[in-house]
Design an enzyme around this catalytic site. Structure first.
Site, PDB file in Angstrom:
ATOM      1  N   GLY A  26       0.839  -1.192   0.000  1.00  0.00           N
ATOM      2  CA  GLY A  26       0.000   0.000   0.000  1.00  0.00           C
ATOM      3  C   GLY A  26       0.877   1.246   0.000  1.00  0.00           C
ATOM      4  N   VAL A  27       0.256   2.387   0.295  1.00  0.00           N
ATOM      5  CA  VAL A  27       0.996   3.654   0.306  1.00  0.00           C
ATOM      6  C   VAL A  27       2.171   3.603   1.283  1.00  0.00           C
ATOM      7  CG1 VAL A  27       0.831   6.032   1.165  1.00  0.00           C
ATOM      8  CG2 VAL A  27      -0.782   5.227  -0.531  1.00  0.00           C
ATOM      9  N   LYS A  47       0.392  -9.984  -0.212  1.00  0.00           N
ATOM     10  CA  LYS A  47      -0.432 -11.165  -0.486  1.00  0.00           C
ATOM     11  C   LYS A  47      -1.450 -10.940  -1.597  1.00  0.00           C
ATOM     12  CE  LYS A  47      -3.785 -10.611   3.327  1.00  0.00           C
ATOM     13  NZ  LYS A  47      -4.316 -11.260   4.529  1.00  0.00           N
ATOM     14  N   TYR A  56      -5.427   1.948  -2.302  1.00  0.00           N
ATOM     15  CA  TYR A  56      -5.965   2.146  -3.650  1.00  0.00           C
ATOM     16  C   TYR A  56      -7.417   2.636  -3.591  1.00  0.00           C
ATOM     17  CZ  TYR A  56      -5.753   1.337  -8.693  1.00  0.00           C
ATOM     18  OH  TYR A  56      -5.705   1.511 -10.066  1.00  0.00           O
ATOM     19  N   ARG A 289     -16.323  11.702  13.243  1.00  0.00           N
ATOM     20  CA  ARG A 289     -16.940  10.447  12.781  1.00  0.00           C
ATOM     21  C   ARG A 289     -17.610   9.641  13.887  1.00  0.00           C
ATOM     22  NH1 ARG A 289     -12.464   8.379   8.374  1.00  0.00           N
ATOM     23  NH2 ARG A 289     -13.027   9.986   6.865  1.00  0.00           N
TER      24      ARG A 289
HETATM   25  C1  LIG Z   1     -12.644   2.908   1.134  1.00  0.00           C
HETATM   26  C2  LIG Z   1     -11.580   3.626   1.884  1.00  0.00           C
HETATM   27  C3  LIG Z   1     -11.389   4.984   1.697  1.00  0.00           C
HETATM   28  C4  LIG Z   1     -10.401   5.675   2.403  1.00  0.00           C
HETATM   29  N1  LIG Z   1     -10.188   7.006   2.151  1.00  0.00           N
HETATM   30  C5  LIG Z   1      -9.163   7.644   2.785  1.00  0.00           C
HETATM   31  C6  LIG Z   1      -8.829   8.995   2.479  1.00  0.00           C
HETATM   32  O1  LIG Z   1      -9.439   9.623   1.621  1.00  0.00           O
HETATM   33  N2  LIG Z   1      -7.809   9.576   3.166  1.00  0.00           N
HETATM   34  C7  LIG Z   1      -7.088   8.914   4.126  1.00  0.00           C
HETATM   35  O2  LIG Z   1      -6.178   9.497   4.718  1.00  0.00           O
HETATM   36  N3  LIG Z   1      -7.374   7.629   4.400  1.00  0.00           N
HETATM   37  C8  LIG Z   1      -8.365   6.973   3.757  1.00  0.00           C
HETATM   38  N4  LIG Z   1      -8.619   5.661   4.042  1.00  0.00           N
HETATM   39  C9  LIG Z   1      -7.708   4.950   4.953  1.00  0.00           C
HETATM   40  C10 LIG Z   1      -6.390   4.680   4.210  1.00  0.00           C
HETATM   41  O3  LIG Z   1      -6.682   4.397   2.864  1.00  0.00           O
HETATM   42  C11 LIG Z   1      -5.625   3.522   4.810  1.00  0.00           C
HETATM   43  O4  LIG Z   1      -5.544   3.649   6.200  1.00  0.00           O
HETATM   44  C12 LIG Z   1      -4.205   3.483   4.248  1.00  0.00           C
HETATM   45  O5  LIG Z   1      -4.256   3.491   2.848  1.00  0.00           O
HETATM   46  C13 LIG Z   1      -3.480   2.259   4.747  1.00  0.00           C
HETATM   47  O6  LIG Z   1      -2.303   2.113   3.997  1.00  0.00           O
HETATM   48  P1  LIG Z   1      -1.320   0.928   4.322  1.00  0.00           P
HETATM   49  O7  LIG Z   1      -0.239   1.011   3.328  1.00  0.00           O
HETATM   50  O8  LIG Z   1      -0.992   0.935   5.753  1.00  0.00           O
HETATM   51  O9  LIG Z   1      -2.220  -0.398   4.106  1.00  0.00           O
HETATM   52  P2  LIG Z   1      -2.951  -0.969   2.821  1.00  0.00           P
HETATM   53  O10 LIG Z   1      -3.006   0.013   1.725  1.00  0.00           O
HETATM   54  O11 LIG Z   1      -4.237  -1.535   3.276  1.00  0.00           O
HETATM   55  O12 LIG Z   1      -1.989  -2.156   2.355  1.00  0.00           O
HETATM   56  C14 LIG Z   1      -1.778  -3.285   3.177  1.00  0.00           C
HETATM   57  C15 LIG Z   1      -0.893  -4.244   2.401  1.00  0.00           C
HETATM   58  O13 LIG Z   1      -0.478  -5.319   3.237  1.00  0.00           O
HETATM   59  C16 LIG Z   1      -0.598  -6.536   2.517  1.00  0.00           C
HETATM   60  N5  LIG Z   1      -0.686  -7.634   3.484  1.00  0.00           N
HETATM   61  C17 LIG Z   1      -1.483  -7.753   4.568  1.00  0.00           C
HETATM   62  N6  LIG Z   1      -1.257  -8.925   5.188  1.00  0.00           N
HETATM   63  C18 LIG Z   1      -0.282  -9.561   4.486  1.00  0.00           C
HETATM   64  C19 LIG Z   1       0.366 -10.811   4.605  1.00  0.00           C
HETATM   65  N7  LIG Z   1       0.084 -11.693   5.577  1.00  0.00           N
HETATM   66  N8  LIG Z   1       1.296 -11.147   3.686  1.00  0.00           N
HETATM   67  C20 LIG Z   1       1.616 -10.309   2.669  1.00  0.00           C
HETATM   68  N9  LIG Z   1       1.017  -9.113   2.504  1.00  0.00           N
HETATM   69  C21 LIG Z   1       0.089  -8.747   3.402  1.00  0.00           C
HETATM   70  C22 LIG Z   1      -1.843  -6.314   1.677  1.00  0.00           C
HETATM   71  O14 LIG Z   1      -1.929  -7.238   0.606  1.00  0.00           O
HETATM   72  C23 LIG Z   1      -1.589  -4.884   1.218  1.00  0.00           C
HETATM   73  O15 LIG Z   1      -0.696  -4.887   0.124  1.00  0.00           O
HETATM   74  C24 LIG Z   1      -9.612   4.971   3.336  1.00  0.00           C
HETATM   75  C25 LIG Z   1      -9.807   3.603   3.540  1.00  0.00           C
HETATM   76  C26 LIG Z   1     -10.764   2.927   2.820  1.00  0.00           C
HETATM   77  C27 LIG Z   1     -10.949   1.459   3.045  1.00  0.00           C
END
Ligand SMILES: Cc1cc2nc3c(=O)[nH]c(=O)nc-3n(C[C@H](O)[C@H](O)[C@H](O)COP(=O)(O)OP(=O)(O)OC[C@H]3O[C@@H](n4cnc5c(N)ncnc54)[C@H](O)[C@@H]3O)c2cc1C
Length: 509
Positions: A26-27, A47, A56, A289
């Site tokens: 993710g980001v 995964k 995304y 919220r």
């Molecule tokens: C619909 C929606 C809209 C949102 N809108 C906003 C917004 O406008 N602004 C904002 O600030 N936030 C927003 N959020 C929250 C924000 O998008 C997320 O908190 C943030 O993108 C999380 O990023 P991340 O990289 O931590 O995790 P994610 O982007 O969720 O990525 C997690 C990664 O970990 C991988 N993973 C997990 N477990 C395993 C494993 N066992 N083995 C291998 N890979 C694994 C997954 O496959 C994925 O690639 C939104 C969330 C949602 C659901």
């Protein structure tokens, strides 16, 4: 508690070695990888594909005090603290606020295009509990826009390898030091040893029956840290988004109607056509919220319909299609024209404020292990996250991790590539079906949970932990179920510990 979920011996399975390994794409992961020095050999393991992440799906945007005329860092700082209900970590919030604009500019340097007017000024969105418009956005698909650019940049980087569709089972630890990860690649167990390990594995959405989260988001990284006896924090702080599209025929991933729609003037009505937020909070429909979600639940209890309604019909169709193309198209696919019809919405599990406890440089309680993004708990969100602060947190603290690793690299000793780690315990399987577990979370750990509902859930979870069998082969599904249950157990413990010390009756907010 067992340290690992499957038996293995690193001397008898394929072994790789990299400088830095990151779990998730993710980001939080992609940005951190790009901020690390390009002489480091980095591997990203996820995964699912990069499109199947919460990142995304992000719609609204990234909060940042970019408007020098109408916004100030102090205002953003106060909004974040107020929304977090006084439980945010003040030092972490200061860092978030101070480093926000710099990271937005950094994203633009990487190629991200945010919405701007003809003079080059950001077109800023407004969301709940923000005292001014400060959401930097790309239409209603900000997450997708950022992710496409970051993924592209990572693919172009010679020192970074991305491997999607590989499941990370556990972190490998040796003398309270993280030394790598164990992965399940097409049913084959392998180890990847590394000097630095970063968990960016996202939140916990799918431990609930209904969630806005992408399908693989299951708390895996948090469960790995729990097994390794690492510290977690604020595990009971779960955010329910007030306005998720209500569809009675649908379980699992639900579609979010961004708070930005209320930011553009949409109003909530109950089934009798009455506004209800006016009486509850001075910010009305744009209150924090947790307050809006609780108010909706109260309305739903008093009426027949299991949802309330969002009205933005004072906008015309062309303007709505332009401002909210993704949301407009989704509603049309459900035969709802936002310019003419009300949108049925209800609160759903959306975001996890708790997670793996980290310091201001993303360092966990386990040496060489970092965590960033939604799986981590920096403390910035306190009890209730301010809208659009999540992407920002992933950027700010991701870059800090990169800088911290850069400052240490070469000075700290590298891990021994011949290290041997073994686990002789057999695998086990939780017999209870997953759908019952996610239904219980919905039923007993929702917004209106009570002490008694949480105790009831605790009993059910303890029972299923006593109903397991030993097995030879543990599938990804089996491991994900174990992870979900471990996370739920930690959530219950945190809730009971926090609330019992104050009062025997729990009100979620
Ligand atoms: C619909 C929606 C809209 C949102 N809108 C906003 C917004 O406008 N602004 C904002 O600030 N936030 C927003 N959020 C929250 C924000 O998008 C997320 O908190 C943030 O993108 C999380 O990023 P991340 O990289 O931590 O995790 P994610 O982007 O969720 O990525 C997690 C990664 O970990 C991988 N993973 C997990 N477990 C395993 C494993 N066992 N083995 C291998 N890979 C694994 C997954 O496959 C994925 O690639 C939104 C969330 C949602 C659901």
């Amino acid at each position: 508690m067992r340290d690992y979920v499957i038996p293995f011996d690193t001397d008898n399975i394929p072994k790789e070695y990299v400088d830095v390994v990151i779990v998730g794409c993710g980001v939080a992961s992609l940005y951190t990888a790009l901020m690390l020095p390009d002489n480091l050999n980095i591997t990203i393991i996820a995964k699912e594909t990069y499109k199947e992440t919460n990142s995304y799906l992000a719609q609204g945007g990234v909060a940042a005090p970019c408007d020098k005329e109408n916004d100030m860092k102090e205002l953003f700082f106060n909004d974040t603290l107020t929304c977090g209900r006084g439980e945010s970590d003040v030092e972490a919030v200061k860092i978030l606020v101070n480093e926000a604009v710099d990271n937005i500019l950094n994203l633009e340097n990487l190629g991200v295009k945010f919405d701007k007017d003809k003079t080059g000024k950001y077109l800023l969105g407004k969301e709940g509990a923000h005292s001014v418009s400060r959401i930097v956005r790309a239409g209603d698909f900000t997450g997708k826009s950022i992710m496409e650019v970051l993924y592209n940049q990572v693919e172009k980087s010679k020192n970074i390898t991305i491997r999607e569709n590989i499941f990370v089972v556990d972190i490998l630890t040796y003398k309270n030091k993280c030394v790598g990860i164990l992965v399940l690649d097409n049913k084959n167990i392998k180890s990847i040893l590394s000097n630095y390990i970063i968990l960016s594995s996202g939140g916990i959405g799918n431990i609930y029956e209904h969630t806005t989260n992408a399908k693989g988001i299951n708390g895996d990284g948090i469960a790995m840290v729990l097994r390794a006896n690492g510290a977690v924090s604020n595990m009971s702080y779960i955010q329910f988004h007030p306005t998720v599209f209500y569809d009675s025929s649908h379980n699992g991933q639900s579609f979010l109607i961004s708070e930005a729609v209320r930011g553009e003037g949409a109003i909530l009505y109950n089934e009798n056509g009455e506004r209800f937020m006016e009486k509850i909070h001075p910010m009305k429909d744009l209150a924090p919220r947790d307050i809006v979600s609780s108010a909706i639940i109260e309305q739903i209890k008093k009426q027949i319909a299991p949802c309330v309604y969002l009205d933005i019909t004072h906008w015309d169709e062309e303007a709505l299609r332009l401002r909210f193309p993704t949301i407009f198209e989704f509603c049309m696919s459900k035969n709802i024209n936002m310019a003419e019809d009300l949108i049925p919405v209800a609160p759903r599990m959306h975001y996890f404020m708790g997670g793996i406890k980290v310091d201001i440089n993303g360092q966990t309680s386990i040496d060489n292990l970092y965590a960033s993004g939604e799986c981590s708990c920096t403390g910035v969100h306190g009890k209730n996250r301010l809208a659009s602060n999540s992407l920002l947190e992933a950027l700010v603290f991701g870059r800090r991790i990169a800088r911290n690793i850069e400052s240490k690299y070469g000075k700290s000793t590298k891990i021994d590539k011949n290290i041997r780690i073994k686990n002789n315990d057999s695998s086990y399987k939780i017999l209870q079906d997953r759908s019952s577990i996610t239904k219980w979370m919905e039923q007993y750990f929702g917004i209106d949970r009570t002490y008694y509902s949480v105790k009831h859930l605790e009993t059910k979870i303890n029972n299923i932990l006593n109903d397991t069998i030993e097995i030879d082969y543990c599938s990804r599904d089996d491991i994900e179920k174990i992870n979900a249950v471990m996370v739920i157990k930690a959530i219950i413990n945190d809730e009971l510990n926090k609330k019992l010390s104050k009062n025997n009756l729990i009100n979620a907010n």
